[in-house]
Design a protein around this motif. Structure first.
Motif, short mmCIF file in Angstrom:
data_model
loop_
_atom_site.label_atom_id
_atom_site.label_comp_id
_atom_site.label_asym_id
_atom_site.label_seq_id
_atom_site.Cartn_x
_atom_site.Cartn_y
_atom_site.Cartn_z
N VAL A 1 79.93 45.19 3.60
CA VAL A 1 78.48 45.11 3.39
C VAL A 1 77.75 45.42 4.69
O VAL A 1 78.14 44.97 5.77
CB VAL A 1 78.10 43.70 2.90
CG1 VAL A 1 76.59 43.57 2.77
CG2 VAL A 1 78.76 43.39 1.57
N SER B 1 73.31 43.62 3.66
CA SER B 1 73.23 43.37 2.22
C SER B 1 73.11 44.66 1.42
O SER B 1 72.50 44.69 0.36
CB SER B 1 72.06 42.42 1.88
OG SER B 1 72.35 41.12 2.31
N ALA C 1 83.60 42.53 -1.76
CA ALA C 1 82.67 42.82 -0.66
C ALA C 1 83.07 41.99 0.55
O ALA C 1 83.18 40.76 0.46
CB ALA C 1 81.24 42.50 -1.08
N MET D 1 82.26 40.86 4.60
CA MET D 1 81.04 40.69 5.40
C MET D 1 81.33 39.83 6.62
O MET D 1 82.27 39.02 6.63
CB MET D 1 79.95 40.04 4.55
CG MET D 1 80.32 38.66 4.03
SD MET D 1 79.42 38.20 2.53
CE MET D 1 80.16 39.31 1.34
N SER E 1 75.80 37.96 2.74
CA SER E 1 75.55 39.13 1.92
C SER E 1 74.57 38.85 0.80
O SER E 1 73.66 39.61 0.56
CB SER E 1 76.86 39.64 1.32
OG SER E 1 76.59 40.52 0.25
N GLY F 1 76.53 41.20 -2.31
CA GLY F 1 77.34 42.34 -1.89
C GLY F 1 78.09 42.98 -3.05
O GLY F 1 78.07 44.19 -3.22
N HIS G 1 83.39 37.74 -2.70
CA HIS G 1 82.86 37.88 -1.35
C HIS G 1 83.82 37.26 -0.35
O HIS G 1 84.28 36.12 -0.54
CB HIS G 1 81.50 37.16 -1.23
CG HIS G 1 80.39 37.89 -1.92
ND1 HIS G 1 79.10 37.42 -1.93
CD2 HIS G 1 80.36 39.06 -2.60
CE1 HIS G 1 78.33 38.26 -2.59
NE2 HIS G 1 79.08 39.26 -3.01
#
Length: 253
Positions: A53, A56, A82, A84, A88, A91, A111
Motif C-alpha cells: 500500500v 492508502s 495488502a 503496509m 492502510s 488496502g 492486511h
C-alpha cells in the motif's frame, strides 16, 4: 490457484508465498513483471494477489497493469493481501474495488504490517528487532487467515464501508497526488554513485539509465523503493534527503 504480486523490497512477495504455502503447497506465485504473467492469470480461476500500500492507495505500476489487461480479470475469484508499514484502512478494499470493476469476484482480504521500506524518512524507521517481530506476527496472521480460507470462510479485512471510510479519510484524500501519476522526485547523488548499474537492473519501470558512468533518474518512478534500499553506495533518495537504514525482506529472515 496461483499468486500474483507486485513487490518493492520483497514484503508482498514473501506474504503471498507464505499464504499459498499454507493453503496449497503446489501453488506458485508470480510477479506482474514476469514474462507470461498475463497468460498465467488468464489460465487460472482463483487468484491471490498481493501488493504494498502507498498512502492508502495502489502503486501506479500495479494500477496500470490491471487496467491495461482489464479482460483477464473477468470472472476470477480473487483474495487480496495488502502489506503496509503503518496504516492502510482499506488496502485490500481499494484494490478489490478496482478488480471488481474489471469483472472479478473478491473473495476476501488481509492486511499485514511489515517493515517499512521508506528508508529515507527517519520517523518511519523501526529497530531491527521490531522489524523481525513484525514479520513473525505477520506469519502468525497469515497462518490463521489461510486456515479460515481453506474452511471456506476467508477473512474480509479491508473490505466494506467502514474500511473504505478509514482509508479515504485516513490518508488517501490528503495524498492522492502521490500515486495518481508516476513520480519525478527520485534523486541520485552523483558524488556517491559508483556507476555499478544495480539500480538500472532493479527498476521495474526502466526509469534509470547510465550517462557518462553515472546513474541518472527520469520521471517515471512508481515509488517501490527497490533501488533506494538496494543501492550499495546509498546514493539514491526519494522522499527524504538521506538514507537512514536500508530495508529489504532478506535482512530480517
Amino acid at each position: 490457484m496461483i499468486g500474483i504480486y507486485f513487490s518493492g523490497t520483497g514484503n508482498s512477495k514473501y506474504c503471498v508465498e507464505k499464504f499459498l504455502k499454507e493453503c496449497d503447497s503446489e501453488a506458485k506465485a508470480f510477479s506482474i513483471e514476469e514474462e507470461g504473467a498475463v497468460m498465467k492469470i488468464r489460465e487460472q480461476e482463483e487468484l491471490v494477489i498481493g501488493y504494498p500500500v502507498q498512502y492508502s492507495n495502489i502503486p501506479k505500476i500495479l494500477r496500470d497493469f490491471i487496467l491495461g489487461n482489464k479482460s483477464i480479470w473477468q470472472g476470477k475469484k480473487v483474495f487480496v493481501i495488502a502489506t503496509m508499514g503503518l496504516f492502510s484502512g482499506d488496502g485490500a478494499g481499494i484494490l478489490g474495488r478496482l478488480l471488481k470493476d474489471c469483472g472479478a469476484n473478491i473473495t476476501g482480504g488481509l492486511h499485514l504490517k511489515m517493515p517499512d521500506n521508506i528508508c529515507d524518512e527517519k520517523p518511519l524507521k523501526k529497530t531491527f528487532d521490531n522489524n523481525k517481530k513484525l514479520i513473525k506476527n505477520a506469519e502468525l496472521k497469515i497462518a490463521k487467515a489461510a486456515l479460515s480460507f481453506k474452511k471456506g470462510n476467508p477473512t474480509k479485512e479491508g473490505l466494506g464501508l467502514f474500511y473504505h471510510a478509514a482509508g479515504l479519510f485516513g490518508q488517501r484524500l490528503y495524498f492522492l497526488y502521490k500515486t495518481k501519476a508516476y513520480s519525478d522526485k527520485l534523486k541520485i547523488d552523483i558524488n556517491k554513485c559508483t556507476g555499478c548499474g544495480k539500480c538500472i537492473d532493479l527498476c521495474p519501470m526502466k526509469n534509470i539509465h547510465m550517462r557518462d558512468g553515472q546513474a541518472v533518474p527520469e520521471d517515471k518512478c512508481t515509488m517501490c523503493y527497490r533501488c533506494v534500499n538496494r543501492c550499495p553506495a546509498q546514493a539514491i533518495t526519494l522522499l527524504g534527503k538521506r538514507v537512514i537504514s536500508q530495508s529489504y525482506i532478506e535482512k530480517y529472515l
